[in-house]
Design an enzyme around this catalytic site. Structure first.
Site, PDB file in Angstrom:
ATOM      1  N   ASP A 219       4.023  14.976 -64.786  1.00 36.68           N
ATOM      2  CA  ASP A 219       3.865  15.675 -63.438  1.00 36.68           C
ATOM      3  C   ASP A 219       4.470  14.566 -61.893  1.00 36.68           C
ATOM      4  O   ASP A 219       5.403  15.054 -62.268  1.00 36.68           O
ATOM      5  CB  ASP A 219       2.697  16.626 -62.977  1.00 36.68           C
ATOM      6  CG  ASP A 219       3.350  17.999 -62.106  1.00 36.68           C
ATOM      7  OD1 ASP A 219       4.782  17.663 -62.063  1.00 36.68           O
ATOM      8  OD2 ASP A 219       2.536  18.886 -62.041  1.00 36.68           O
ATOM      9  N   ASP A 223       8.164  13.974 -60.683  1.00 39.41           N
ATOM     10  CA  ASP A 223       8.426  13.361 -58.481  1.00 39.41           C
ATOM     11  C   ASP A 223       9.369  12.405 -58.149  1.00 39.41           C
ATOM     12  O   ASP A 223      10.200  11.863 -57.384  1.00 39.41           O
ATOM     13  CB  ASP A 223       7.523  14.513 -58.329  1.00 39.41           C
ATOM     14  CG  ASP A 223       7.952  15.922 -58.141  1.00 39.41           C
ATOM     15  OD1 ASP A 223       8.231  16.225 -59.097  1.00 39.41           O
ATOM     16  OD2 ASP A 223       6.791  16.247 -56.953  1.00 39.41           O
TER      17      ASP A 223
HETATM   18  P1  ATP Z   1       6.068  23.067 -57.171  1.00 38.51           P
HETATM   19  O1  ATP Z   1       5.168  22.473 -56.476  1.00 38.51           O
HETATM   20  O2  ATP Z   1       6.679  24.413 -56.678  1.00 38.51           O
HETATM   21  O3  ATP Z   1       7.061  22.312 -58.128  1.00 38.51           O
HETATM   22  P2  ATP Z   1       6.662  21.367 -54.594  1.00 38.51           P
HETATM   23  O4  ATP Z   1       6.325  21.055 -54.265  1.00 38.51           O
HETATM   24  O5  ATP Z   1       7.273  19.930 -55.955  1.00 38.51           O
HETATM   25  O6  ATP Z   1       6.869  22.586 -55.672  1.00 38.51           O
HETATM   26  P3  ATP Z   1       9.460  21.544 -54.096  1.00 38.51           P
HETATM   27  O7  ATP Z   1       9.718  23.371 -54.010  1.00 38.51           O
HETATM   28  O8  ATP Z   1      10.218  21.195 -55.568  1.00 38.51           O
HETATM   29  O9  ATP Z   1       8.114  21.570 -54.079  1.00 38.51           O
HETATM   30  O10 ATP Z   1      10.513  20.995 -52.715  1.00 38.51           O
HETATM   31  C1  ATP Z   1      10.177  19.726 -51.749  1.00 38.51           C
HETATM   32  C2  ATP Z   1      11.040  18.875 -51.026  1.00 38.51           C
HETATM   33  O11 ATP Z   1      12.240  18.723 -51.502  1.00 38.51           O
HETATM   34  C3  ATP Z   1      10.967  19.782 -50.138  1.00 38.51           C
HETATM   35  O12 ATP Z   1      11.415  19.807 -49.337  1.00 38.51           O
HETATM   36  C4  ATP Z   1      12.360  20.905 -50.903  1.00 38.51           C
HETATM   37  O13 ATP Z   1      13.168  21.379 -49.699  1.00 38.51           O
HETATM   38  C5  ATP Z   1      13.042  19.350 -51.511  1.00 38.51           C
HETATM   39  N1  ATP Z   1      14.069  19.982 -52.503  1.00 38.51           N
HETATM   40  C6  ATP Z   1      13.428  20.265 -53.938  1.00 38.51           C
HETATM   41  N2  ATP Z   1      15.051  21.415 -54.901  1.00 38.51           N
HETATM   42  C7  ATP Z   1      15.417  20.373 -53.717  1.00 38.51           C
HETATM   43  C8  ATP Z   1      16.800  21.084 -54.070  1.00 38.51           C
HETATM   44  N3  ATP Z   1      17.378  21.807 -55.023  1.00 38.51           N
HETATM   45  N4  ATP Z   1      17.805  20.801 -52.996  1.00 38.51           N
HETATM   46  C9  ATP Z   1      17.290  20.249 -52.446  1.00 38.51           C
HETATM   47  N5  ATP Z   1      15.984  20.130 -51.819  1.00 38.51           N
HETATM   48  C10 ATP Z   1      15.323  19.877 -52.147  1.00 38.51           C
END
Ligand code: ATP
Length: 332
Positions: A219, A223
């Site tokens: 995971d 990222d």
């Molecule tokens: P989760 O815990 O649900 O996996 P996360 O905490 O990893 O979510 P995300 O929702 O993936 O967080 O978002 C992380 C950052 O990446 C945020 O600032 C978001 O705006 C950006 N981001 C995520 N997906 C996209 C996308 N498809 N296009 C542009 N920016 C994105």
């Protein structure tokens, strides 16, 4: 499952940017001429707010009647006792292999993440003074994820087993089992501690080809890898079991940009391409990926990649490269 004929796809748009990127993926599938029967399902926070249940048992039954699932993103309801909907889906469908390809102009590697056990076992005791989470590693779980990784590595260069067996004794079983499978399959392999892998992903990502690792490490490294190739918004994933599969971009519901029309749809579009490949439509998958690469090369990019285009423009451009041949999608 639907058997022969037009494949049935459960479509879970979900929350936040989920509906925006799923709409893009469906438009691109249509332009690519994919023949699918779509079964839309309301699952996630939106459904929880309306009914008190984010995922109902009958949804699971409907999903099991479909060939596979295409999912946008789901926000887990803000209830401390609520288990992540995605975890529930992965477990209920036994989608044990999470396959995440990362591509950019000079990088091409795949993270294969074990999807059902490790620290995401769901076995937790939560107290005021002390809380515990049980990290479960089984021989069967390690064997089948190693097999899935070897399937991919067999036609590529090398497998890297990522672990922390110098500290976590449970990882000795994971490492040993992965080694045994790689040897039996005749796949060239090495192994690396997860902290070293995290460092190398940044300073020397070219050294990687196929990585296999446990749930939490996969995971986090995914990222990181998304950052290395440019954006979370570019990256796709397949959650695969013995006979079922769910395809989703690796990003979450990104509430900070939801509704603004600037979400990068490419992760969802590439997830749709992975779905077509899994459904046996390799040529459609290849054409979608080629269109995506062309769009990126031509600088049609959303703000996360430093561009000025919106979700709709990126989608239109990808679809435009594909649509000469048309398509037919029906909605039940
Ligand atoms: P989760 O815990 O649900 O996996 P996360 O905490 O990893 O979510 P995300 O929702 O993936 O967080 O978002 C992380 C950052 O990446 C945020 O600032 C978001 O705006 C950006 N981001 C995520 N997906 C996209 C996308 N498809 N296009 C542009 N920016 C994105």
């Amino acid at each position: 499952m639907s058997g022969e004929g037009v494949k049935k796809v459960a479509v879970i748009a979900g929350d936040g940017i989920g509906p925006e990127v799923v709409e893009s993926a469906l438009a691109v599938l249509q332009a690519a001429g994919a023949e699918l029967s779509l079964i839309p399902l309301e699952i996630g926070l939106c459904r929880w707010k309306r009914t008190g249940a984010a995922l109902a048992d009958e949804d699971l039954e409907t999903i099991k009647e479909c060939d596979c699932v295409l999912l946008g993103a789901i926000t887990t309801p803000p209830d401390p006792d609520y288990q992540s909907v995605l975890l529930r889906l992965r477990k209920a469908l036994d989608l044990y292999a999470n396959i995440r390809p990362f591509r950019s102009c000079d990088l091409d590697f795949i993270i294969v993440r074990e999807n059902t056990e490790g620290l995401y076992s769901g076995l937790e005791e939560v107290g005021v003074e002390e809380s515990r989470t049980l990290r479960v590693i089984t021989r069967r779980g390690s064997e089948r994820i190693a097999e899935a990784a070897c399937d991919l590595a067999a036609s590529r260069q090398k497998l890297t087993i990522v672990h922390k067996s110098n500290v976590l004794r449970s990882d000795r079983l994971f490492l040993q089992t992965c080694r045994e499978v790689a040897e039996r399959r005749g796949v060239l392999y090495d192994d690396m501690l997860v902290d070293a892998a995290a460092y190398n992903l940044v300073v020397n990502p070219q050294r990687f080809d196929v990585l296999v690792t446990t749930n939490l490490f996969g995971d986090i490294l995914s990222d990181e890898a998304a950052g290395v190739v440019g954006s979370l918004g570019l990256c796709a994933s397949a959650n695969v079991g013995a006979s079922r599969a769910l395809f989703e971009p690796i990003h979450g519901s990104a509430p900070d940009i939801a509704g603004k029309g600037i979400a990068n749809p490419i992760g969802a579009i590439r997830s749709a391409a992975m779905m077509m490949e899994w459904l046996g439509e390799q040529e459609t998958a290849r054409r979608i990926e080629a269109a995506v690469q062309r769009v990126l090369a031509n600088g049609v990019k959303t703000p996360d990649l430093g561009g000025r285009c919106g979700t709709a423009e990126v989608t239109r451009t990808v679809a435009g490269y594909l649509e000469e041949e048309g398509g037919s999608l029906s909605e039940e």
